[in-house]
Motif scaffolding. Structure first.
Motif, PDB file in Angstrom:
ATOM      1  N   PRO A 192      10.935  -0.531  -0.021  1.00 45.79           N
ATOM      2  CA  PRO A 192      10.622   0.414  -1.306  1.00 45.79           C
ATOM      3  C   PRO A 192       9.174   1.701  -0.978  1.00 45.79           C
ATOM      4  O   PRO A 192       8.579   1.064  -0.358  1.00 45.79           O
ATOM      5  N   SER A 193       9.266   2.371  -1.521  1.00 45.94           N
ATOM      6  CA  SER A 193       8.139   3.300  -1.636  1.00 45.94           C
ATOM      7  C   SER A 193       7.516   2.966  -3.309  1.00 45.94           C
ATOM      8  O   SER A 193       8.020   3.496  -4.783  1.00 45.94           O
ATOM      9  N   VAL A 194       6.157   2.326  -3.150  1.00 49.20           N
ATOM     10  CA  VAL A 194       5.681   1.310  -4.995  1.00 49.20           C
ATOM     11  C   VAL A 194       3.961   2.126  -4.474  1.00 49.20           C
ATOM     12  O   VAL A 194       3.706   1.938  -3.687  1.00 49.20           O
ATOM     13  N   PRO A 195       4.513   2.997  -5.279  1.00 46.18           N
ATOM     14  CA  PRO A 195       2.898   3.745  -5.075  1.00 46.18           C
ATOM     15  C   PRO A 195       1.305   2.246  -5.440  1.00 46.18           C
ATOM     16  O   PRO A 195       1.412   1.561  -5.948  1.00 46.18           O
ATOM     17  N   GLY A 196       0.275   2.749  -4.260  1.00 42.01           N
ATOM     18  CA  GLY A 196      -0.814   1.324  -4.149  1.00 42.01           C
ATOM     19  C   GLY A 196      -0.600   0.929  -3.327  1.00 42.01           C
ATOM     20  O   GLY A 196      -1.257  -0.290  -2.927  1.00 42.01           O
ATOM     21  N   VAL A 197       1.210   0.849  -2.701  1.00 39.26           N
ATOM     22  CA  VAL A 197       0.757  -0.419  -2.222  1.00 39.26           C
ATOM     23  C   VAL A 197       1.965  -0.181  -0.535  1.00 39.26           C
ATOM     24  O   VAL A 197       2.925   1.063  -0.563  1.00 39.26           O
ATOM     25  N   GLN A 198       1.275   0.203   1.147  1.00 35.44           N
ATOM     26  CA  GLN A 198       1.878  -0.208   1.961  1.00 35.44           C
ATOM     27  C   GLN A 198       2.601  -1.509   2.414  1.00 35.44           C
ATOM     28  O   GLN A 198       2.217  -2.436   1.790  1.00 35.44           O
ATOM     29  N   LEU A 199       3.890  -0.949   3.128  1.00 31.54           N
ATOM     30  CA  LEU A 199       4.361  -1.434   3.682  1.00 31.54           C
ATOM     31  C   LEU A 199       5.156  -1.782   4.401  1.00 31.54           C
ATOM     32  O   LEU A 199       5.106  -0.740   5.254  1.00 31.54           O
TER      33      LEU A 199
END
Length: 551
Positions: free
Chosen positions: A327-334
Motif C-alpha cells: 500500500p501507499s501510505v503518506p510518510g511511510v516508505q515500504l
C-alpha cells in the motif's frame, strides 16, 4: 548318460576318493564315459589336498567318497569339505561295500553327505545320483547368487531413489548396473527441466563419468521409436561402433554389440536409457535384473518430474496468495524482498508470508510462517493471511488480532501451528505497537543509527494459548523497522512462551542484521538489496524481509 539339455545336468569336474584301485577305476570310468572330468585320490588327505589346490574350471563340483579310507573315515572327509567355505557347497556322495547298514547310511547323511550308495552299485543308478546331486547343487548356487544380486539391486534402487539431482541419478544407475552385471554400463535420462543427464562407467569400481557432447542426443537413438504405446520397456541391439557414433560414449569399445534398454512410465514421457554389453543379457536372470533397473531409473526420474510439477503448482499458488503490491501510505516508505526455499522436497515453496494493510487503527505490518509440509502449509498460509486482512480492517489492535488468528487456526486448521509478528504503526507514525507470536523478533533502527531487536515473549498460533498485550516503542522521524523470516520454524519448532526465540539463525550472529540496518545505505530499496545479498542468498529455508522507513 547325463541329460545335456538341462545346463544344471551338464558334465562336471568330479573328485573320486577311494583306496581300492579297482573300485576307484570303475567309478572313474563310468564318470568319464558320461562326459565328466575326473580327478582321483587314494585316501582322505590326498583328496582334500586336491580340492585345496584346484582352482577355476578345474575345481571339482562334486566328490564321490568311499566311507572306509586308510587315514580317516569318509565321514570325516565329508565334514572337512563342508566346513571349508570354499568347498561347503560341494555335494558329497558316499559309496561303500562294507558300511551298508541303515545306521551307516543315516550317519553319513547326518554328517553332511548329499547321497549314500551301497555296493553293488548299478552304473545307471550311480550316474543318475551324480546328475541329481549336480542339478540340485547348481540350482542352489544359482539361487543364492541371484539372491545376492537382488540384494544389490535393492541397494541400488534405494540409492537411485535418493539421488539429489538427475546427474547423480544417472551416475548411481550406471554404477549399479556395472556392479550387477560386472560389465560396462551407460545411462541417459532427461531431468525435470528437459536437460539430458548422462553417465557411463567402464566396469565395477571404475567410477561413473559424464559422457558425450552436443552430438550425443537422446533422441538420436532410433530405438526410441520402438517403445510400446503404453508404459513399458524395450531392448534393442546396436553394434558398439554404432552406439559410439550416436552417443560419443566409448565404454563399450571392444564389445561386439550393445543392448539398449529403454523404459518409460507413460506414453507422454521420454524414456530412461540403460545400455550394457549384449553378452550379459544371454542369461535370463541378468536380462530381468537389467530390465528392472531400467524401470527403476524411469520411475525415479518420473518421481522427480512429478515432484517438480507439484512444486511449480504450489509455488504458483503461493504467489497468488501473497500480496501483489504494497500500500501507499503518506510518510511511510515500504519495501519487501523474498528468497524462496532453496532445495529439498519443498524447493521454492514455503508457508511464510508478509502483509502490509492500511487499517483504521494505523498501518499494520505482518510477517509469519506456517509450520508444515507444502503444499498444505501454503494453503493454510493463504487462509491465515486472508483472515488477518479481514480482522485488521475491522480496526483491531495487534493483541486482539493474534487472539483471533489463534482461534481461527485452532478451529479451522487443527494440527497446524504458525508464528508471526505484527507491527502496528500508529497514526502520526511516532509510535509502533509490536505483538509477537513466537516469531523472529523485528529490528528497530533509530535515526541516530542505534539498532536493536525487539524481543517479546510470544507464543505460537494454533496452541490455544493466551497472547499478551503489544509493546509500544517510540519511532521518531527517520526510524527504520525491519520484520523478517529466515527459516525460524523450518525445523518444526515453535516458541513456548519461555522467551527463547526459535530459529535465531538470521545471519551469522543475532545482532548482524541490526548492524547492517544501522550502517547500511540510506535508501530503503538499497538497504533491502544489501540485506538480501548478505543474509538471503543460498539459504535452504528461504527468507522474507519487510522494511518500513517512517518519515
Amino acid at each position: 548318460m547325463t541329460e545335456q539339455s538341462n545346463p544344471d545336468s551338464a558334465a562336471a569336474s568330479v573328485l573320486v576318493v577311494d583306496d581300492d584301485d579297482t573300485s576307484r577305476y570303475i567309478l572313474a570310468s563310468w564318470l568319464r564315459r558320461d562326459g565328466h572330468r575326473v580327478s582321483e585320490a587314494a585316501d582322505g588327505a590326498q583328496g582334500l589336498a586336491l580340492l585345496a589346490a584346484a582352482s577355476g574350471a578345474d575345481r571339482p563340483e562334486l566328490a564321490v567318497v568311499d566311507v572306509n579310507l586308510p587315514d580317516m573315515s569318509g565321514f570325516q572327509v565329508c565334514e572337512r569339505i563342508k566346513a571349508d567355505p570354499l568347498t561347503a557347497h560341494l555335494p558329497v556322495i558316499h559309496v561303500s561295500a562294507t558300511a551298508i547298514e541303515v545306521r551307516d547310511r543315516a550317519q553319513g547323511l547326518y554328517r553332511g553327505a548329499d547321497a549314500y550308495l551301497t555296493e553293488p552299485i548299478a552304473p545307471t543308478e550311480f550316474l543318475a545320483t551324480v546328475t541329481a546331486a549336480l542339478r540340485y547343487a547348481r540350482a542352489r548356487r544359482r539361487a543364492e547368487h541371484l539372491a545376492e544380486r537382488i540384494a544389490v539391486l535393492n541397494r541400488v534402487t534405494l540409492d537411485v531413489y535418493g539421488a539429489h539431482d538427475a546427474s547423480s541419478l544417472a551416475a548411481l544407475t550406471a554404477a549399479g548396473a556395472a556392479t550387477l552385471m560386472s560389465a560396462p554400463a551407460a545411462v541417459l535420462v532427461l531431468d525435470a527441466d528437459g536437460r539430458e543427464a548422462r553417465a557411463a562407467t567402464a566396469g565395477p569400481g571404475a567410477g561413473p563419468r559424464a559422457f558425450g557432447g552436443a552430438a550425443a542426443q537422446l533422441g538420436t537413438l532410433p530405438e526410441a521409436a520402438a517403445l510400446p504405446q503404453d508404459a513399458g520397456t524395450t531392448t534393442s541391439l546396436l553394434t558398439a561402433a554404432h552406439w559410439a557414433r550416436l552417443t560419443s560414449c566409448e565404454v563399450f569399445a571392444g564389445e561386439g554389440e550393445v543392448a539398449v534398454i529403454m523404459a518409460r512410465t507413460s506414453p507422454e514421457r521420454p524414456p530412461a536409457v540403460l545400455a550394457v554389453p549384449a553378452r550379459v543379457l544371454a542369461d535370463g536372470d541378468d536380462r530381468d535384473l537389467s530390465t528392472q533397473l531400467a524401470r527403476t531409473c524411469a520411475v525415479a526420474v518420473e518421481a522427480r518430474r512429478g515432484l517438480r510439477e507439484a512444486q511449480d503448482r504450489a509455488l504458483a499458488l503461493q504467489r497468488v496468495l501473497l500480496p501483489g503490491q504494497l500500500p501507499s501510505v503518506p510518510g511511510v516508505q515500504l519495501t519487501v524482498r523474498r528468497v524462496p526455499v532453496g532445495s529439498g522436497a519443498g524447493a521454492g515453496i514455503g508457508g511464510d508470508f508478509h502483509e502490509a494493510i492500511d487499517t483504521p487503527a494505523g498501518l499494520l505490518l505482518a510477517v509469519g510462517d506456517v509450520v508444515g509440509n507444502p503444499p498444505d502449509a501454503v494453503v493454510v498460509m493463504g487462509a491465515l493471511r486472508h483472515a488477518l486482512r479481514a480482522y485488521a480492517i475491522e480496526g483491531h489492535g495487534p493483541q486482539a488480532l493474534l487472539e483471533r488468528l489463534d482461534a481461527f487456526l485452532t478451529r479451522f486448521h487443527p494440527g497446524f501451528t504458525a508464528t508471526g509478528c505484527l507491527a502496528l504503526v500508529e497514526p502520526g507514525r511516532r509510535a509502533v505497537r509490536i505483538a509477537d507470536a513466537g516469531h523472529l523478533p523485528p529490528i528497530l533502527c533509530d535515526p541516530d543509527g542505534t539498532a536493536r531487536r525487539l524481543v517479546a515473549r510470544g507464543t505460537a498460533l494454533g496452541l490455544g494459548a493466551a497472547h499478551g498485550p503489544a509493546a509500544v516503542h517510540p519511532t521518531p522521524a527517520g526510524t527504520t523497522l525491519l520484520l523478517l523470516t529466515g527459516g525460524s520454524v523450518a525445523d518444526g519448532s515453535v516458541a513456548d512462551g519461555s522467551g527463547d526465540v526459535p530459529g535465531e539463525r538470521f545471519g551469522d550472529a543475532p545482532d548482524a542484521p541490526g548492524r547492517e540496518v544501522a550502517s547500511g545505505p540510506d535508501g530503503l530499496e538499497q538497504l533491502g538489496d544489501r540485506l538480501l545479498e548478505r543474509f538471503g542468498r543460498g539459504r535452504p529455508d528461504g527468507v522474507a524481509l519487510l522494511a518500513a522507513r517512517l518519515d
